[in-house]
Design an enzyme around this catalytic site. Structure first.
Site, PDB file in Angstrom:
ATOM      1  N   HIS A  23       0.841  -1.195   0.000  1.00 20.82           N
ATOM      2  CA  HIS A  23       0.000   0.000   0.000  1.00 20.82           C
ATOM      3  C   HIS A  23       0.883   1.254   0.000  1.00 20.82           C
ATOM      4  O   HIS A  23       0.777   2.117   0.873  1.00 20.82           O
ATOM      5  CB  HIS A  23      -0.958   0.016   1.203  1.00 20.82           C
ATOM      6  CG  HIS A  23      -2.062  -0.980   1.093  1.00 20.82           C
ATOM      7  ND1 HIS A  23      -2.798  -1.395   2.174  1.00 20.82           N
ATOM      8  CD2 HIS A  23      -2.571  -1.653   0.029  1.00 20.82           C
ATOM      9  CE1 HIS A  23      -3.697  -2.291   1.794  1.00 20.82           C
ATOM     10  NE2 HIS A  23      -3.579  -2.457   0.490  1.00 20.82           N
ATOM     11  N   HIS A  79     -11.615  -8.935  -6.665  1.00 19.06           N
ATOM     12  CA  HIS A  79     -11.304  -7.607  -6.146  1.00 19.06           C
ATOM     13  C   HIS A  79     -10.458  -6.889  -7.195  1.00 19.06           C
ATOM     14  O   HIS A  79      -9.551  -7.477  -7.774  1.00 19.06           O
ATOM     15  CB  HIS A  79     -10.554  -7.781  -4.824  1.00 19.06           C
ATOM     16  CG  HIS A  79     -10.100  -6.541  -4.137  1.00 19.06           C
ATOM     17  ND1 HIS A  79     -10.704  -5.319  -4.287  1.00 19.06           N
ATOM     18  CD2 HIS A  79      -9.073  -6.334  -3.266  1.00 19.06           C
ATOM     19  CE1 HIS A  79     -10.074  -4.428  -3.534  1.00 19.06           C
ATOM     20  NE2 HIS A  79      -9.082  -5.019  -2.911  1.00 19.06           N
ATOM     21  N   GLU A  81      -8.365  -4.291  -6.825  1.00 19.04           N
ATOM     22  CA  GLU A  81      -7.097  -3.673  -6.419  1.00 19.04           C
ATOM     23  C   GLU A  81      -5.945  -4.301  -7.200  1.00 19.04           C
ATOM     24  O   GLU A  81      -5.929  -5.496  -7.482  1.00 19.04           O
ATOM     25  CB  GLU A  81      -6.902  -3.859  -4.914  1.00 19.04           C
ATOM     26  CG  GLU A  81      -5.840  -2.964  -4.318  1.00 19.04           C
ATOM     27  CD  GLU A  81      -5.816  -3.034  -2.799  1.00 19.04           C
ATOM     28  OE1 GLU A  81      -5.055  -2.260  -2.195  1.00 19.04           O
ATOM     29  OE2 GLU A  81      -6.558  -3.856  -2.212  1.00 19.04           O
ATOM     30  N   ASP A  83      -2.967  -5.355  -6.795  1.00 18.86           N
ATOM     31  CA  ASP A  83      -2.180  -6.519  -6.408  1.00 18.86           C
ATOM     32  C   ASP A  83      -2.876  -7.819  -6.801  1.00 18.86           C
ATOM     33  O   ASP A  83      -2.236  -8.875  -6.837  1.00 18.86           O
ATOM     34  CB  ASP A  83      -1.865  -6.510  -4.916  1.00 18.86           C
ATOM     35  CG  ASP A  83      -3.082  -6.332  -4.037  1.00 18.86           C
ATOM     36  OD1 ASP A  83      -3.930  -5.495  -4.373  1.00 18.86           O
ATOM     37  OD2 ASP A  83      -3.185  -7.005  -2.993  1.00 18.86           O
ATOM     38  N   HIS A 147     -11.723  -5.501   1.788  1.00 20.99           N
ATOM     39  CA  HIS A 147     -11.700  -4.189   2.413  1.00 20.99           C
ATOM     40  C   HIS A 147     -11.994  -3.048   1.440  1.00 20.99           C
ATOM     41  O   HIS A 147     -11.813  -1.864   1.813  1.00 20.99           O
ATOM     42  CB  HIS A 147     -10.332  -3.946   3.071  1.00 20.99           C
ATOM     43  CG  HIS A 147      -9.180  -3.873   2.100  1.00 20.99           C
ATOM     44  ND1 HIS A 147      -8.417  -2.722   1.946  1.00 20.99           N
ATOM     45  CD2 HIS A 147      -8.681  -4.784   1.237  1.00 20.99           C
ATOM     46  CE1 HIS A 147      -7.475  -2.920   1.057  1.00 20.99           C
ATOM     47  NE2 HIS A 147      -7.599  -4.153   0.614  1.00 20.99           N
ATOM     48  N   ASP A 166      -9.069 -10.786   0.033  1.00 18.75           N
ATOM     49  CA  ASP A 166      -8.304 -10.159   1.114  1.00 18.75           C
ATOM     50  C   ASP A 166      -8.760 -10.592   2.515  1.00 18.75           C
ATOM     51  O   ASP A 166      -7.987 -10.499   3.470  1.00 18.75           O
ATOM     52  CB  ASP A 166      -8.386  -8.635   1.003  1.00 18.75           C
ATOM     53  CG  ASP A 166      -7.393  -8.084  -0.005  1.00 18.75           C
ATOM     54  OD1 ASP A 166      -6.336  -8.703  -0.186  1.00 18.75           O
ATOM     55  OD2 ASP A 166      -7.669  -7.037  -0.621  1.00 18.75           O
ATOM     56  N   TYR A 194      -2.545  -7.965   9.996  1.00 15.52           N
ATOM     57  CA  TYR A 194      -3.315  -7.675   8.778  1.00 15.52           C
ATOM     58  C   TYR A 194      -4.694  -7.143   9.140  1.00 15.52           C
ATOM     59  O   TYR A 194      -5.155  -6.124   8.602  1.00 15.52           O
ATOM     60  CB  TYR A 194      -3.426  -8.957   7.958  1.00 15.52           C
ATOM     61  CG  TYR A 194      -3.977  -8.786   6.573  1.00 15.52           C
ATOM     62  CD1 TYR A 194      -3.125  -8.589   5.489  1.00 15.52           C
ATOM     63  CD2 TYR A 194      -5.345  -8.844   6.331  1.00 15.52           C
ATOM     64  CE1 TYR A 194      -3.627  -8.441   4.204  1.00 15.52           C
ATOM     65  CE2 TYR A 194      -5.851  -8.697   5.061  1.00 15.52           C
ATOM     66  CZ  TYR A 194      -4.994  -8.506   3.999  1.00 15.52           C
ATOM     67  OH  TYR A 194      -5.501  -8.367   2.737  1.00 15.52           O
ATOM     68  N   HIS A 227      -3.588 -13.498  -0.006  1.00 15.10           N
ATOM     69  CA  HIS A 227      -2.248 -13.276   0.541  1.00 15.10           C
ATOM     70  C   HIS A 227      -2.007 -14.283   1.652  1.00 15.10           C
ATOM     71  O   HIS A 227      -2.884 -14.538   2.482  1.00 15.10           O
ATOM     72  CB  HIS A 227      -2.111 -11.866   1.135  1.00 15.10           C
ATOM     73  CG  HIS A 227      -2.311 -10.749   0.176  1.00 15.10           C
ATOM     74  ND1 HIS A 227      -1.462 -10.519  -0.901  1.00 15.10           N
ATOM     75  CD2 HIS A 227      -3.250  -9.777   0.113  1.00 15.10           C
ATOM     76  CE1 HIS A 227      -1.886  -9.455  -1.566  1.00 15.10           C
ATOM     77  NE2 HIS A 227      -2.969  -8.995  -0.977  1.00 15.10           N
TER      78      HIS A 227
END
Length: 395
Positions: A23, A79, A81, A83, A147, A166, A194, A227
């Site tokens: 991030h 998701h 995002e 990554d 998230h 996530d 996390y 992750h």
């Protein structure tokens, strides 16, 4: 290189041992991490998520060695995002017509990041299903704010795997993939870190979503996050932890966080810690200089604490700039059901402690009236205030 997960499911992600931050610079990585992507090969072949841009070429090349890309029938983007979606541009150049199953918000996210490329989006909602053959199907569950607003999870029937993205993850590199092969101390430490630093602000939504998923009666036998380690041994353990962590979590701990200019505030911080221990020997007490300590590690300790004491000298009619950034992060995390006290030294104007109290209230803490406000360096009168502050935090 693919790694077998269960049945006809393989891991095709990337283990990132060298990763040190995430991030931007906002999240520290101490034990590596992974971007987990999964390949399901039933009558239909499904790719669940990808990896981020720095590894996109390697990801697609590895995938091509494992399977003819044209045999991929569906892509699931849990998701948007980067990554998780960073390899989509490279991948979709090779298989541009492949349907991408995701939420409506994920379409906005993906097109916002990568532009409108004419991808074949198939928007799904909670309880929508996708048949993939051999009596198996995918069941989609929207997970807004776990998230990001676009997040979802995907459940594979038959093998009973929840691809949770996530949720339930850790930034932790586990070459052997599974929780049973991971160092348990590191695994749970990284799982809590996390949650504390990423998901805490959304705890009320976590509670509701866990209840909703529980109501679906899905026979979850494995949780495969995006992750860290896959939860294969009694995956209910991490679900139970999330339920506890989301419920204004605290342990019998008090954390003292401070910064200092000429060591006066540092002296107060350590004296407060000693008094807390003296009054309550069973309470865990930890002390951090926030300009030297890792902020994510400190916030994990705050997450565990029932109370905190925060100190800074008065500087320019305020507090130290290091404390300003730390307090803003504290406010973002929206901790609940925790007490706080303020302390610090001053030479002239002396309003730092009062401003600290105000910021702690804004961050959602119950701020006790007791404080220590020391002129120049701490003296006997200042140290005499510490027992009352400690009692207020411990009561």
């Amino acid at each position: 290189m693919r790694k077998h997960v269960k049945g006809n499911v393989s891991w095709v992600g990337y283990i990132d041992w060298e990763l040190e931050k995430f991030h931007g610079d906002d999240y520290s990585i101490k034990n590596g991490s992974s971007q987990n992507a999964y390949l399901i090969e039933e009558e239909k072949t499904v790719l669940i998520d990808t990896v981020w841009v720095p590894h996109s070429d390697e990801f697609v090349e590895n995938l091509e060695r494992e399977i003819d890309l044209k045999k991929i029938d569906f892509i699931v983007a849990n998701h948007g995002e980067c990554d998780h979606s960073g390899s989509l541009v490279t991948l979709m150049e090779k298989i541009p017509e492949t349907p991408i199953f995701c939420t409506a918000n994920a379409v906005k996210s993906l097109e916002g990041q990568f532009g409108k490329r004419g991808w074949n989006f198939r928007v799904v909602k909670t309880k929508d299903t996708l048949e993939i053959g051999n009596g198996k199907s995918l069941v989609f569950v929207e997970m807004p704010m776990l998230h990001w607003p676009d997040s979802m999870a995907t459940f594979l029937t038959g093998d009973n795997i929840l691809f949770s993205n996530d949720a339930f993850g850790q930034h932790y590199a586990v070459e052997e993939l599974f929780d049973g092969k991971a160092d348990p101390c590191l695994l749970w430490k990284e799982a809590m870190k996390y949650y504390a630093n990423i998901l805490t602000p959304f705890s009320p939504m976590v509670t509701k979503k866990l209840a909703e998923i529980g109501g679906f009666n899905l026979p979850i036998e494995m949780i495969a996050p995006s992750h860290g380690a896959i939860w294969a041994e009694a995956p209910a353990r991490i679900v139970e932890k999330y339920a506890a962590w989301a419920d204004a979590y605290q342990e019998d701990q008090v954390t003292v966080a401070y910064d200092t200019m000429w060591e006066g505030t540092a002296k107060l911080a350590h004296a407060i810690a000693q008094e807390l221990h003296a009054q309550s020997p069973e309470t865990v007490v930890k002390v951090f200089n926030i300009s030297k300590a890792d902020k994510n590690e400190v916030m994990t300790e705050v997450f565990k604490s029932r109370a905190i004491a925060v100190g800074s000298p008065t500087v320019s009619n305020s507090y130290l700039s290091s404390m300003a950034g730390w307090l803003e992060f504290l406010k973002q995390l929206k901790f609940r059901n925790k007490k706080a006290a303020a302390f610090g030294c001053h030479g002239w104007s002396g309003e730092g402690v009062k401003l600290l109290q105000q910021k702690l209230k804004e961050a959602g803490f119950t701020v006790v009236e007791e404080n220590v406000r020391s002129l120049w360096n701490p003296g006997e009168a200042d140290y005499a205030e510490i027992p009352g502050l400690a009692r207020a935090l411990l009561s």
